[in-house]
Design a protein around this motif. Structure first.
Motif: not given
Length: 487
Positions: A50-53, A64-66, A78-79, A107-109
């Motif tokens: 699942r794509e993380r926020g 911070a990205t997915s 990725a940072y 939880d939200v991410l």
């Protein structure tokens, strides 16, 4: 029905009941525990698939990205800024779990928070793949970069706060680390990164701003001065004993001044001048006169002893009790030595409260949580929250003026900013025989439009002479305050 058939039916009924009970236990009662097991590969595939926020800073830049990847896990963290934000964001790892904001806001991410239930339900109905929400931090990138550059690779930490809201404007610790290695889906890379970081004696994965406890040194004199002013028995002009050496109770040892001289004529000095020149003997004697209970109470009002979550975890700063502050130890605790312990965040909170007319605001890293789609609807937006009043507004005003003297004509002159009201307090904290001291500086700045409070600690700053907070840490604080006011 004959007896054998009855027995067989009972056995079948029992087996059916046992199967029903075990299935219920696995699917409902133990489901959460089983899903959370590190070795549950199905759970890992579901979570990483699942794509993380994203984690964002002020201005919208992602720290911070997915990213979509061609492997069974589908997405990899990725940072982009590497070391700069690592102590804040933490890491998100297949093998080693999470830390920092990645853990606190998991939880939200990850998209599993209750607040996202209806959105996830709608995506299920439309066939879209659910994804996590975005978390925006209160960190201002210009202030963060200024703090990182000013620290210049030296071991230590910098924290900048908005005194009126508690927002964390910058949180830098050094040395830091690159979390991208821990986010790798290559097991060898992940493990070698983890092993290397844990073997490093400098502890680069420790967030020194919130996770390390230091003796606060003379920055604690602000709290001792606050306790004196709040008692009603002292003003900024009250004369204190300030001899070259202060005899201590129950021992032949004495407390000495760093300069090896008395703090004023006739071994006397005003409270304001004692803070300006950081007179050890005056504050040691003042602590003995006030007593441990008053110092402990005042420290507690500034946040010592309180459990904090911003929402990442924070080590609890402490003022000693019992035998740890008895007799001569009280004089040392009054000047921030002995058994006093504080995080840089806590020391920043002291200056922030003084700048905020005596009110302590709860430190906070999260600006808002939003839907990760075109609507970007706000899911949560924390409001500023008061932790309590540390001192009266009158005492806060007096302390502001005293701190301004430290910068204009005392030990903190290197924090001066033209056209800006700046107050500060230096500190040089001993932490072991023969070891270089820690260099502290805590301050506030007010340009009439904005306010900022800062704490800087530099570990093992060199010789005692060169490690004074006014020489090493005050210039760092100045750079950070300027960046915050200019931002």
């Amino acid at each position: 029905m004959n007896r054998p058939l009855r027995r067989l039916s009972l056995v079948v009924a029992f087996l059916f009941f046992a199967l029903f009970a075990s299935t219920t236990w696995v699917q409902f009662i133990s489901a959460g525990k089983l899903n959370a097991m590190p070795g549950n590969s199905r759970q890992l595939y579901a979570e990483f698939g699942r794509e993380r926020g994203a984690i964002l800073v002020q201005g919208g830049a992602a720290v911070a990205t997915s990213a979509k990847v061609e492997d069974p896990y589908q997405f990899q963290r990725a940072y982009p800024a590497g070391q700069l934000y690592a102590p804040v964001t933490g890491f998100y790892s297949l093998r080693y779990g999470t830390s920092g904001v990645e853990r606190a806001e998991n939880d939200v991410l990850s998209g599993s928070a209750d607040e996202l239930f209806y959105r996830n339900l709608s995506t299920l109905l439309t066939g879209e793949k659910p994804k996590g929400a975005d978390v925006t931090l209160t960190i201002q990138p210009k202030v963060q970069q200024a703090a990182w550059d000013a620290l210049a690779g030296r071991k230590g930490a910098v924290v900048a706060l908005d005194p009126e809201t508690g927002d964390v404007l910058a949180m830098v610790t050094s040395p830091s680390y690159d979390p991208n290695g821990l986010a790798s889906h290559d097991g060898k890379t992940e493990q070698s990164t983890w092993t290397s970081l844990n073997a490093d004696d400098d502890d680069p994965m420790v967030n020194r701003a919130t996770g390390s406890l230091y003796p606060p040194g003379s920055t604690f004199k602000l709290i001792t001065a606050a306790a004196a002013l709040e008692s009603g028995d002292y003003t900024a002009d009250t004369l204190l004993k300030g001899p070259q050496e202060l005899p201590l109770p129950q021992t032949s040892n004495t407390l000495k001044n760093d300069e090896g001289t008395a703090c004023g004529p006739n071994d006397q000095v005003s409270l304001a001048d004692a803070l300006k020149i950081s007179c050890n003997t005056a504050f040691g004697d003042l602590g003995l006169t006030l007593g441990a209970d008053k110092l402990a109470e005042q420290a507690g009002k500034f946040g010592f002893g309180q459990s904090l979550s911003i929402p990442t975890s924070v080590a609890t700063s402490s003022f000693p009790t019992g035998e740890k502050v008895a007799g001569p130890l009280l004089a040392y605790s009054a000047i921030g030595q002995g058994n006093d312990l504080a995080t840089p965040l806590q020391v920043a909170m002291v200056s922030a409260a003084i700048a905020n007319d005596g009110v302590v605001m709860e430190p906070n890293l999260i600006a808002d949580v939003r839907e990760a789609d075109q609507t970007a609807d706000v899911i949560d937006q924390p409001s500023p929250r008061e932790l309590g009043r540390a001192v009266s507004s009158g005492t806060a005003k007096t302390l502001q003026q005293m701190m301004e003297l430290v910068v204009s004509d005392g030990t903190g002159t290197r924090a001066q900013i033209p056209g800006v009201t700046v107050g500060g307090k230096t500190g040089t904290a001993q932490h072991g025989t023969g070891l270089p001291p820690y260099a502290w500086f805590t301050s506030f700045a007010d340009d009439g439009k904005k306010k900022v409070a800062v704490a800087v600690v530099i570990e093992d700053g060199g010789s005692t002479e060169s490690a004074y907070g006014g020489r090493l840490s005050a210039p760092v604080a100045k750079t950070v305050m300027q960046a915050a006011l200019d931002g």
